[in-house]
Design a protein around this motif. Structure first.
Motif: not given
Length: 261
Positions: A136-139, A178-179, A187-188, A258-260
């Protein structure tokens, strides 16, 4: 901890944050929807959603959206906006550091200048990763330390009490390093792009200060709590004047995706 969260809830209920979201930064939500490629049928969580700057346009794509926030009054305002725009989504009161959702539950997890204000960055990052499914995606959109809102908080800092131990400055979420450190190898394909949003609502630093000391919770709290109100007003006027060019400001933010794993 409960006292700290109650203070955060009260802070964002002050003034009129729905006006800030609608008047100054309405374009940021669609930016994040596009960056995360949100599409029909996906299950999407907006963390610290406020009035739904991301959640509402995400729902209008046909995605199955949950908007969560610590502050009930913001959720109520968002629910009204969603109804006006014909968007259907769920609104849930939730702490970004302890989300009431199952692990691996969402295809996309987003936050637009929201989760950055959770006091404990590691806990909030852990929750973003936990509730997103593998693949999944984190934005995220976060104000940068060097940008206008980061400098607003730097201006307020001498006028407010120091934060409790363990609380990190919100604009750190606008720092790519930091992120990257918060998410680590969980994540990738982590990307971090600095962008700006143009704000042309203020003609002078004084008009910026008048608006922000009326509608924006952190500025209201600082002004109410200081024993040097005139000094703070002058500092805010000067900040606004420094950033105005040709009747507008450019506010820098970091767009992270990012992709989890």
């Amino acid at each position: 901890m409960d006292e700290l969260k109650q203070k955060h809830r009260a802070l964002w209920a002050l003034g009129d944050y729905p006006a800030v979201a609608a008047d100054l930064i309405p374009s940021l939500g669609p930016v994040l929807v596009e960056a995360c490629r949100i599409r029909p049928g996906q299950r999407v969580l907006d963390v610290a959603a406020g009035t739904g700057n991301v959640a509402i346009p995400a729902a209008l794509t046909g995605a199955d959206v949950v908007a969560s926030d610590l502050t009930p009054s913001l959720l109520a305002a968002g629910e009204k906006l969603a109804a006006e725009r014909g968007a259907t989504l769920d609104w849930r009161e939730a702490d970004a550091e302890d989300l009431p959702f199952e692990s691996d539950a969402f295809d996309v997890v987003v936050s637009c200048v929201g989760v950055m204000f959770a006091p404990h960055h590691r806990a909030a990052a852990d929750e973003l990763v936990r509730v997103a499914r593998p693949g999944g995606t984190i934005g995220l959109i976060s104000w940068t330390p060097e940008g206008f809102i980061g400098q607003l908080f730097a201006t307020l800092k001498p006028f407010v009490p120091p934060p409790p131990p363990g609380v990190s400055p919100a604009p750190l979420w606008g720092s790519p390093s930091h992120v990257a450190e918060l998410f680590g190898d969980r994540v990738t394909d982590l990307t971090a792009e600095r962008r700006t949003v143009r704000v042309d609502a203020f003609a002078t630093g004084a008009s910026f200060r008048e608006y922000f000391t009326t509608v924006y919770g952190p500025t209201i709290v600082a002004l109410r709590g200081t024993d040097r109100p005139d000094e703070l007003r002058r500092a805010l006027d000067e900040l606004g004047d420094r950033w105005l060019t040709g009747g507008a400001m450019e506010w820098e933010y970091l767009l992270s995706t990012a992709t989890v794993c």
